[in-house]
Scaffold this motif. Structure first.
Motif, PDB file in Angstrom:
ATOM      1  N   GLU A 128       8.249  10.858  10.049  1.00 20.88           N
ATOM      2  CA  GLU A 128       7.762  10.408   8.737  1.00 20.88           C
ATOM      3  C   GLU A 128       7.295   8.952   8.760  1.00 20.88           C
ATOM      4  O   GLU A 128       6.794   8.443   7.757  1.00 20.88           O
ATOM      5  CB  GLU A 128       8.851  10.590   7.675  1.00 20.88           C
ATOM      6  N   THR A 129       7.469   8.279   9.893  1.00 22.16           N
ATOM      7  CA  THR A 129       6.999   6.890  10.012  1.00 22.16           C
ATOM      8  C   THR A 129       5.470   6.844   9.940  1.00 22.16           C
ATOM      9  O   THR A 129       4.788   7.668  10.537  1.00 22.16           O
ATOM     10  CB  THR A 129       7.474   6.285  11.351  1.00 22.16           C
ATOM     11  N   VAL A 130       4.965   5.865   9.197  1.00 16.48           N
ATOM     12  CA  VAL A 130       3.527   5.578   9.184  1.00 16.48           C
ATOM     13  C   VAL A 130       3.385   4.133   9.674  1.00 16.48           C
ATOM     14  O   VAL A 130       3.842   3.201   9.017  1.00 16.48           O
ATOM     15  CB  VAL A 130       2.922   5.730   7.775  1.00 16.48           C
ATOM     16  N   LEU A 155       2.869  -3.617  -0.925  1.00  8.75           N
ATOM     17  CA  LEU A 155       3.559  -3.566   0.367  1.00  8.75           C
ATOM     18  C   LEU A 155       4.953  -2.941   0.249  1.00  8.75           C
ATOM     19  O   LEU A 155       5.753  -3.016   1.179  1.00  8.75           O
ATOM     20  CB  LEU A 155       3.693  -4.981   0.956  1.00  8.75           C
ATOM     21  N   SER A 156       5.213  -2.296  -0.873  1.00  6.64           N
ATOM     22  CA  SER A 156       6.575  -1.808  -1.128  1.00  6.64           C
ATOM     23  C   SER A 156       7.007  -0.689  -0.182  1.00  6.64           C
ATOM     24  O   SER A 156       8.193  -0.415  -0.034  1.00  6.64           O
ATOM     25  CB  SER A 156       6.690  -1.322  -2.580  1.00  6.64           C
ATOM     26  N   SER A 157       6.039  -0.035   0.476  1.00 10.27           N
ATOM     27  CA  SER A 157       6.403   1.060   1.392  1.00 10.27           C
ATOM     28  C   SER A 157       6.994   0.559   2.704  1.00 10.27           C
ATOM     29  O   SER A 157       7.658   1.306   3.426  1.00 10.27           O
ATOM     30  CB  SER A 157       5.166   1.916   1.688  1.00 10.27           C
ATOM     31  N   ILE A 173      -2.201  -0.762   4.227  1.00  8.63           N
ATOM     32  CA  ILE A 173      -0.758  -0.646   3.960  1.00  8.63           C
ATOM     33  C   ILE A 173      -0.549   0.000   2.594  1.00  8.63           C
ATOM     34  O   ILE A 173       0.278   0.901   2.423  1.00  8.63           O
ATOM     35  CB  ILE A 173      -0.067  -2.025   4.035  1.00  8.63           C
ATOM     36  N   SER A 174      -1.334  -0.450   1.607  1.00 12.34           N
ATOM     37  CA  SER A 174      -1.209   0.069   0.241  1.00 12.34           C
ATOM     38  C   SER A 174      -1.609   1.537   0.164  1.00 12.34           C
ATOM     39  O   SER A 174      -0.889   2.366  -0.412  1.00 12.34           O
ATOM     40  CB  SER A 174      -2.109  -0.741  -0.713  1.00 12.34           C
ATOM     41  N   VAL A 205       2.150   2.548   4.466  1.00 13.76           N
ATOM     42  CA  VAL A 205       2.647   2.174   5.797  1.00 13.76           C
ATOM     43  C   VAL A 205       4.118   1.766   5.714  1.00 13.76           C
ATOM     44  O   VAL A 205       4.514   0.997   4.830  1.00 13.76           O
ATOM     45  CB  VAL A 205       1.787   1.016   6.376  1.00 13.76           C
ATOM     46  N   THR A 206       4.929   2.294   6.652  1.00 11.20           N
ATOM     47  CA  THR A 206       6.371   2.001   6.640  1.00 11.20           C
ATOM     48  C   THR A 206       6.785   1.027   7.744  1.00 11.20           C
ATOM     49  O   THR A 206       7.818   0.385   7.637  1.00 11.20           O
ATOM     50  CB  THR A 206       7.191   3.296   6.809  1.00 11.20           C
ATOM     51  N   ALA A 207       5.985   0.962   8.821  1.00  7.43           N
ATOM     52  CA  ALA A 207       6.353   0.105   9.955  1.00  7.43           C
ATOM     53  C   ALA A 207       5.140  -0.692  10.420  1.00  7.43           C
ATOM     54  O   ALA A 207       4.040  -0.145  10.542  1.00  7.43           O
ATOM     55  CB  ALA A 207       6.888   0.955  11.103  1.00  7.43           C
TER      56      ALA A 207
END
Length: 562
Positions: free
Chosen positions: A251-253, A324-326, A295-296, A300-302
């Motif tokens: 599930e990482t983006v 950038l909250s993700s 990212i938005s 994006v998580t990483a």
């Protein structure tokens, strides 16, 4: 017990068992598990895991038809694109060895990457193909490339992509044009689309974990870059360990903007994502507005980066419009993260910036800060399965905690040795307590908690925005200028890049007054990668020398930095 174990993430073991399979199997398994899940996103164009595997297999079959056999070295000279990932895994599927090249290298530098690994096949982009062809064409007939496979950037995305995924306006001139293919003397050039249309047979894979997988080059204190021999196992260790350390999963983006030709982007980002089945949102170059939008939009998580990227993004006039909250994990290295910036990331987003440390010889991280307990401007603690010490560089005995010495590393991620350089390999390793340790050439210390800090460099090296510049290599290239009698390359302070390159030059008597400092800089731009080019040139009547005739570069360095 080592003191850093009390800060070890409680969710993780101290060491891992490395999968006994080849790196190719990581892609094959992710394609089986997640066939329709996005593997890459490139300017809005999605490539699924099944599509990525199919493309890599077709290209692998084409490589075999061109004569690529087990253990052969194939050059890979590409920016961050889906094609780089397809080609990287196609080379592995053909049981060959990937030789990643920095796309900034010019023809003069590229000759060494063709001749040293005895490469006969290369994969590149149309933007870079001219330099590679020029390098090959300048070599004697028996040392040239036989085949060049060339992709256009728009082979991977639609040039008319709208909105948040659109490339920056300033990039359109190098991204969108379809460039003509170069001429390869005594060899054949093939378009990417034609290579991928190949439908011939693909032989079974027979490589194992101890076979060579990648041969990335690293420069050093003397002369030309050296190839670092990495097996499937050494790369596999850090691909798995980086996934676990960073809480990675399918599930990482990840935002992939650190270059994948470089060991960190290749292993800690690309190979880790392929192992986990994560999604890679690719950026071929850095642009803060595009990064903020991606990212938005893609949640994006990483994000692995170099600190200058974070500083740049936070300074964007459009920063408030980015979401950038993700982001869950943000990490990097190559240069120290300023404390004020790290503090802002934590206060605004709850993100702890985790710095790491590693070398081409250690497949990226040998040290990493735990996400739960990072220290700032710190290399971190020895990575999973890794024993790292600080030793006296002369006696090679371990020094007491807090004292400065050379950082040395033992672990499954350490390379086998330097390609065709048994002398350099022997000098890089020594035995301590029955273990084979690699000498990093970096001076550091360990604090009372077992965290490592870098204090200086034993080897002569300049760190410009995370790019390592080896003065001996720049000097060797500069000596090819007809006006230069002698050159000494040193580091100079740079508020943005950390350090920049400066050259102190003695001109030949025949060229005095006929060549300017700017002429030298312009010539360097044509003949070497941009990050190596001296930002400043200073003419001198002579260079300081020792009794044995060696240039005393330290004197010039100390004079420069005071």
């Amino acid at each position: 017990m080592r003191p850093h174990f009390k800060f070890w993430p409680s969710r993780l073991p101290h060491a891992i068992t490395v999968p006994a399979t080849s790196l190719w199997h990581n892609l094959a398994i992710s394609a089986l598990r997640y066939p329709d899940k996005p593997a890459t996103v490139f300017f809005g164009a999605v490539l699924t895991w099944a599509q990525l595997k199919a493309a890599a297999e077709r290209l692998a079959a084409r490589l075999q038809a061109l004569g690529v056999a087990k253990g052969d070295r194939v050059l890979l000279n590409l920016q961050n694109t889906p094609q780089l990932i397809v080609a990287h895994f196609a080379i592995l599927r053909a049981d060959a060895v990937v030789v990643p090249i920095n796309p900034m290298n010019r023809a003069e530098e590229l000759k060494h990457y063709i001749t040293d690994p005895d490469a006969r096949v290369a994969i590149t982009s149309a933007e870079l193909a001219g330099e590679l062809a020029a390098a090959s064409n300048a070599l004697p007939a028996g040392q040239r490339l036989a085949h060049l496979i060339v992709t256009q950037y728009t082979d991977a995305f639609d040039a008319a992509v709208p909105g948040e995924d659109a490339p920056p306006e300033a990039w359109r001139d190098w991204l969108l044009p379809r460039r003509p293919l170069p001429v390869l003397d005594g060899g054949q050039v093939q378009a990417w689309a034609d290579a991928l249309a190949f439908d011939g047979p693909l032989a079974p894979t027979t490589v194992g974990s101890q076979d060579l997988s990648v041969l990335p080059y690293t420069s050093g204190t003397t002369g030309l870059p050296k190839g670092c021999m990495h097996t499937h196992a050494s790369i596999m260790h850090n691909a798995v360990a980086c996934t676990l350390w960073g809480n990675g999963s399918s599930e990482t983006v990840g935002l992939v903007v650190v270059p994948m030709f470089h060991i960190t982007g290749m292993v800690a980002v690309m190979h880790a994502a392929v192992y986990a089945g994560a999604t890679m949102v690719l950026m071929p170059r850095w642009d803060r507005e595009l990064a903020g939008r991606l990212i938005s939009r893609w949640k994006v998580t990483a994000w692995a980066n170099i600190p200058t990227m974070v500083i740049d993004l936070l300074a964007s006039p459009n920063f408030a419009s980015f979401d950038l909250s993700s982001l869950k994990a943000i990490s990097g290295g190559g240069a120290a993260m300023p404390q004020a910036v790290a503090q802002r990331l934590f206060e605004v987003y709850g993100l702890r910036y985790a710095e790491g440390y590693g070398l081409t010889e250690t497949a990226a991280p040998s040290h990493q800060n735990p996400l739960e307990h990072p220290k700032q401007q710190c290399l971190g603690i020895p990575f999973m399965s890794t024993d790292a010490r600080v030793v006296d560089p002369d006696t090679l005995k371990e020094v007491p905690q807090g004292e400065t010495g050379e950082i040395v590393i033992h672990g499954p991620e350490v390379f086998q040795g330097y390609w065709k350089r048994p002398d350099a390999t022997e000098a890089a390793f020594f035995e301590l307590e029955g273990k084979r340790f690699f000498r990093s050439g970096d001076l550091g210390r360990v604090d009372e908690d077992g965290y490592f800090f870098i204090t200086d460099r034993l080897k002569r090296m300049i760190n410009a925005s995370g790019f390592k510049v080896w003065p001996a290599e720049v000097e060797a290239l500069m000596f090819k200028h007809p006006a230069i009698q002698e050159a000494c390359v040193i580091g100079t302070r740079d508020a943005y890049r950390g350090e920049s390159v400066k050259a102190v030059v003695v001109l030949r008597a025949t060229h005095q007054g006929q060549v300017s400092e700017q002429d030298i800089i312009d010539w360097c731009r044509e003949h070497m990668a941009a990050y190596k080019v001296p930002r400043a040139v200073q003419f001198a009547d002579a260079l300081p020398k020792s009794g044995s005739g060696k240039v005393m570069w330290r004197l010039l360095q100390e004079k420069e930095t005071g």
